[in-house]
Design a protein around this motif. Structure first.
Motif, PDB file in Angstrom:
ATOM      1  N   LYS A 146     -22.656   1.406  58.032  1.00  0.00           N
ATOM      2  CA  LYS A 146     -21.754   2.537  57.806  1.00  0.00           C
ATOM      3  C   LYS A 146     -20.727   2.273  56.702  1.00  0.00           C
ATOM      4  CE  LYS A 146     -22.217   4.249  62.505  1.00  0.00           C
ATOM      5  NZ  LYS A 146     -21.585   4.378  63.813  1.00  0.00           N
ATOM      6  N   LEU A 147     -20.601   1.020  56.282  1.00  0.00           N
ATOM      7  CA  LEU A 147     -19.654   0.681  55.218  1.00  0.00           C
ATOM      8  C   LEU A 147     -20.173   1.179  53.882  1.00  0.00           C
ATOM      9  CD1 LEU A 147     -18.831  -3.022  56.185  1.00  0.00           C
ATOM     10  CD2 LEU A 147     -17.415  -1.002  56.597  1.00  0.00           C
ATOM     11  N   PRO A 148     -19.275   1.491  52.954  1.00  0.00           N
ATOM     12  CA  PRO A 148     -19.725   1.870  51.606  1.00  0.00           C
ATOM     13  C   PRO A 148     -20.467   0.700  50.942  1.00  0.00           C
ATOM     14  CG  PRO A 148     -17.323   2.119  51.848  1.00  0.00           C
ATOM     15  CD  PRO A 148     -17.828   1.498  53.097  1.00  0.00           C
ATOM     16  N   ASP A 149     -21.339   1.028  50.009  1.00  0.00           N
ATOM     17  CA  ASP A 149     -22.140   0.000  49.330  1.00  0.00           C
ATOM     18  C   ASP A 149     -21.277  -1.102  48.725  1.00  0.00           C
ATOM     19  OD1 ASP A 149     -24.469   1.303  49.982  1.00  0.00           O
ATOM     20  OD2 ASP A 149     -24.753   2.224  48.006  1.00  0.00           O
ATOM     21  N   TRP A 150     -20.164  -0.726  48.091  1.00  0.00           N
ATOM     22  CA  TRP A 150     -19.320  -1.735  47.444  1.00  0.00           C
ATOM     23  C   TRP A 150     -18.755  -2.710  48.468  1.00  0.00           C
ATOM     24  CZ3 TRP A 150     -14.308  -2.525  48.814  1.00  0.00           C
ATOM     25  CH2 TRP A 150     -13.652  -1.500  49.519  1.00  0.00           C
ATOM     26  N   GLU A 151     -18.416  -2.208  49.658  1.00  0.00           N
ATOM     27  CA  GLU A 151     -17.841  -3.080  50.677  1.00  0.00           C
ATOM     28  C   GLU A 151     -18.912  -3.992  51.279  1.00  0.00           C
ATOM     29  OE1 GLU A 151     -14.518  -2.798  54.238  1.00  0.00           O
ATOM     30  OE2 GLU A 151     -15.479  -0.959  53.542  1.00  0.00           O
ATOM     31  N   GLN A 152     -20.113  -3.456  51.452  1.00  0.00           N
ATOM     32  CA  GLN A 152     -21.222  -4.295  51.917  1.00  0.00           C
ATOM     33  C   GLN A 152     -21.472  -5.435  50.929  1.00  0.00           C
ATOM     34  OE1 GLN A 152     -24.794  -2.069  52.769  1.00  0.00           O
ATOM     35  NE2 GLN A 152     -23.722  -0.640  54.109  1.00  0.00           N
ATOM     36  N   ALA A 153     -21.528  -5.105  49.643  1.00  0.00           N
ATOM     37  CA  ALA A 153     -21.762  -6.118  48.614  1.00  0.00           C
ATOM     38  C   ALA A 153     -20.642  -7.158  48.603  1.00  0.00           C
ATOM     39  CB  ALA A 153     -21.894  -5.464  47.241  1.00  0.00           C
ATOM     40  N   MET A 154     -19.416  -6.711  48.755  1.00  0.00           N
ATOM     41  CA  MET A 154     -18.265  -7.624  48.767  1.00  0.00           C
ATOM     42  C   MET A 154     -18.354  -8.581  49.966  1.00  0.00           C
ATOM     43  SD  MET A 154     -14.184  -6.742  49.009  1.00  0.00           S
ATOM     44  CE  MET A 154     -14.327  -6.197  50.700  1.00  0.00           C
ATOM     45  N   LEU A 155     -18.691  -8.048  51.135  1.00  0.00           N
ATOM     46  CA  LEU A 155     -18.806  -8.896  52.321  1.00  0.00           C
ATOM     47  C   LEU A 155     -19.946  -9.908  52.184  1.00  0.00           C
ATOM     48  CD1 LEU A 155     -18.098  -6.313  55.148  1.00  0.00           C
ATOM     49  CD2 LEU A 155     -16.780  -8.373  54.644  1.00  0.00           C
ATOM     50  N   ILE A 156     -21.068  -9.472  51.652  1.00  0.00           N
ATOM     51  CA  ILE A 156     -22.192 -10.394  51.452  1.00  0.00           C
ATOM     52  C   ILE A 156     -21.786 -11.513  50.496  1.00  0.00           C
ATOM     53  CG2 ILE A 156     -24.516 -10.641  50.469  1.00  0.00           C
ATOM     54  CD1 ILE A 156     -25.023  -7.740  51.553  1.00  0.00           C
ATOM     55  N   ALA A 157     -21.142 -11.155  49.396  1.00  0.00           N
ATOM     56  CA  ALA A 157     -20.694 -12.171  48.432  1.00  0.00           C
ATOM     57  C   ALA A 157     -19.701 -13.132  49.072  1.00  0.00           C
ATOM     58  CB  ALA A 157     -20.063 -11.493  47.214  1.00  0.00           C
ATOM     59  N   MET A 158     -18.779 -12.608  49.866  1.00  0.00           N
ATOM     60  CA  MET A 158     -17.788 -13.447  50.524  1.00  0.00           C
ATOM     61  C   MET A 158     -18.457 -14.389  51.532  1.00  0.00           C
ATOM     62  SD  MET A 158     -15.893 -13.766  53.650  1.00  0.00           S
ATOM     63  CE  MET A 158     -16.454 -12.284  54.412  1.00  0.00           C
ATOM     64  N   LEU A 159     -19.400 -13.864  52.296  1.00  0.00           N
ATOM     65  CA  LEU A 159     -20.074 -14.705  53.292  1.00  0.00           C
ATOM     66  C   LEU A 159     -20.946 -15.777  52.624  1.00  0.00           C
ATOM     67  CD1 LEU A 159     -20.945 -11.920  55.874  1.00  0.00           C
ATOM     68  CD2 LEU A 159     -19.367 -13.850  56.234  1.00  0.00           C
ATOM     69  N   GLU A 160     -21.594 -15.416  51.524  1.00  0.00           N
ATOM     70  CA  GLU A 160     -22.376 -16.414  50.775  1.00  0.00           C
ATOM     71  C   GLU A 160     -21.464 -17.509  50.231  1.00  0.00           C
ATOM     72  OE1 GLU A 160     -25.574 -16.883  50.512  1.00  0.00           O
ATOM     73  OE2 GLU A 160     -26.271 -15.018  51.415  1.00  0.00           O
ATOM     74  N   ARG A 161     -20.322 -17.120  49.732  1.00  0.00           N
ATOM     75  CA  ARG A 161     -19.345 -18.100  49.218  1.00  0.00           C
ATOM     76  C   ARG A 161     -18.838 -18.986  50.349  1.00  0.00           C
ATOM     77  NH1 ARG A 161     -17.876 -21.654  45.862  1.00  0.00           N
ATOM     78  NH2 ARG A 161     -15.724 -21.598  45.162  1.00  0.00           N
ATOM     79  N   LEU A 162     -18.542 -18.392  51.492  1.00  0.00           N
ATOM     80  CA  LEU A 162     -18.098 -19.151  52.658  1.00  0.00           C
ATOM     81  C   LEU A 162     -19.173 -20.140  53.089  1.00  0.00           C
ATOM     82  CD1 LEU A 162     -15.990 -19.586  54.891  1.00  0.00           C
ATOM     83  CD2 LEU A 162     -17.066 -17.702  56.142  1.00  0.00           C
ATOM     84  N   SER A 163     -20.413 -19.703  53.079  1.00  0.00           N
ATOM     85  CA  SER A 163     -21.537 -20.582  53.399  1.00  0.00           C
ATOM     86  C   SER A 163     -21.566 -21.775  52.451  1.00  0.00           C
ATOM     87  CB  SER A 163     -22.837 -19.777  53.302  1.00  0.00           C
ATOM     88  OG  SER A 163     -23.945 -20.595  53.480  1.00  0.00           O
ATOM     89  N   SER A 164     -21.315 -21.520  51.195  1.00  0.00           N
ATOM     90  CA  SER A 164     -21.277 -22.579  50.189  1.00  0.00           C
ATOM     91  C   SER A 164     -20.117 -23.546  50.442  1.00  0.00           C
ATOM     92  CB  SER A 164     -21.167 -21.955  48.800  1.00  0.00           C
ATOM     93  OG  SER A 164     -21.010 -22.944  47.816  1.00  0.00           O
ATOM     94  N   LEU A 165     -18.952 -23.006  50.779  1.00  0.00           N
ATOM     95  CA  LEU A 165     -17.785 -23.857  51.048  1.00  0.00           C
ATOM     96  C   LEU A 165     -18.018 -24.783  52.239  1.00  0.00           C
ATOM     97  CD1 LEU A 165     -14.866 -21.294  50.578  1.00  0.00           C
ATOM     98  CD2 LEU A 165     -15.452 -23.201  49.063  1.00  0.00           C
ATOM     99  N   MET A 166     -18.905 -24.353  53.133  1.00  0.00           N
ATOM    100  CA  MET A 166     -19.187 -25.137  54.327  1.00  0.00           C
ATOM    101  C   MET A 166     -20.474 -25.960  54.177  1.00  0.00           C
ATOM    102  SD  MET A 166     -17.994 -22.324  57.147  1.00  0.00           S
ATOM    103  CE  MET A 166     -17.696 -23.447  58.505  1.00  0.00           C
ATOM    104  N   ASP A 167     -20.967 -26.073  52.937  1.00  0.00           N
ATOM    105  CA  ASP A 167     -22.210 -26.807  52.652  1.00  0.00           C
ATOM    106  C   ASP A 167     -23.374 -26.313  53.500  1.00  0.00           C
ATOM    107  OD1 ASP A 167     -21.078 -28.425  50.671  1.00  0.00           O
ATOM    108  OD2 ASP A 167     -20.399 -29.899  52.151  1.00  0.00           O
ATOM    109  N   ALA A 168     -23.432 -25.008  53.716  1.00  0.00           N
ATOM    110  CA  ALA A 168     -24.471 -24.441  54.565  1.00  0.00           C
ATOM    111  C   ALA A 168     -25.459 -23.568  53.801  1.00  0.00           C
ATOM    112  CB  ALA A 168     -23.817 -23.621  55.682  1.00  0.00           C
ATOM    113  N   GLU A 169     -25.345 -23.524  52.486  1.00  0.00           N
ATOM    114  CA  GLU A 169     -26.187 -22.615  51.712  1.00  0.00           C
ATOM    115  C   GLU A 169     -27.670 -22.970  51.754  1.00  0.00           C
ATOM    116  OE1 GLU A 169     -23.715 -24.423  50.335  1.00  0.00           O
ATOM    117  OE2 GLU A 169     -24.515 -25.585  48.689  1.00  0.00           O
ATOM    118  N   ASP A 170     -28.022 -24.209  52.059  1.00  0.00           N
ATOM    119  CA  ASP A 170     -29.431 -24.606  52.106  1.00  0.00           C
ATOM    120  C   ASP A 170     -30.004 -24.606  53.521  1.00  0.00           C
ATOM    121  OD1 ASP A 170     -29.598 -24.954  49.346  1.00  0.00           O
ATOM    122  OD2 ASP A 170     -28.870 -27.026  49.462  1.00  0.00           O
ATOM    123  N   ILE A 171     -29.210 -24.189  54.493  1.00  0.00           N
ATOM    124  CA  ILE A 171     -29.699 -24.125  55.875  1.00  0.00           C
ATOM    125  C   ILE A 171     -30.506 -22.844  56.037  1.00  0.00           C
ATOM    126  CG2 ILE A 171     -29.016 -23.903  58.299  1.00  0.00           C
ATOM    127  CD1 ILE A 171     -26.532 -25.580  57.633  1.00  0.00           C
TER     128      ILE A 171
END
Length: 161
Positions: free
Chosen positions: A120-145
């Motif tokens: 239900k979120l606007p496309d821009w907000e979905q994209a922003m959340l995905i980017a933020m979560l991917e970055r968070l995954s990277s900060l936690m060294d979890a991007e390759d899990i």
């Protein structure tokens, strides 16, 4: 000394983790299943009958994980395996009447609630959340899990007999 922004970020991460743990406990109390087991049982019910490899592709789990999950579902009487009639090497998995009863009584999974609200979120907000979560995954060294699109802590509930 801690930075207030870092503390705020860590608190938000912890709230997400706790929400997942609490949802898993509710599911386990109601059904005796983990989110992974329930997701697989739902997929079997949706298809009527399927091979483990088709199930693995549908739920984005490894073949070995699906085999273990089907073992557990079968031991609980929620799913049944049968050999193919034309090719005896092929295995088919089907839901049992007891499995359908468990699905009917199962609470809504956390990822369903998330998915409904996220869509239900606007496309821009979905994209922003995905980017933020991917970055968070990277900060936690979890991007390759490797992870299926499922909110499942994989904690002690998964190790119940």
């Amino acid at each position: 000394m801690s930075d207030p922004r870092t503390e705020a970020a860590l608190r938000a991460i912890r709230r997400i983790m706790r929400a997942a743990e609490m949802a898993e406990r509710r599911l386990a109390a109601a059904t005796g299943l983990t989110p992974s087991q329930l997701l697989l049982l739902q997929e079997v019910a949706r298809r009527g009958e399927a091979t483990p490899s088709a199930l693995a592709a549908a739920v984005q789990f490894s073949q070995a994980t699906v085999t273990n999950l089907v073992d557990r579902l079968e031991s609980l009487g929620l799913a049944a395996r049968r050999r193919g009639s034309q090719d005896r090497r092929q295995v088919w998995v089907a839901i049992t009447p007891r499995g359908r009863d468990v699905l009917a009584d199962a609470p809504d999974m956390l990822q369903n609630q998330f998915s409904n609200r996220f869509r239900k979120l606007p496309d821009w907000e979905q994209a922003m959340l995905i980017a933020m979560l991917e970055r968070l995954s990277s900060l936690m060294d979890a991007e390759d899990i490797d992870a299926a699109p499922l909110i499942d802590t994989g904690g002690p509930i998964d190790r119940l007999p």
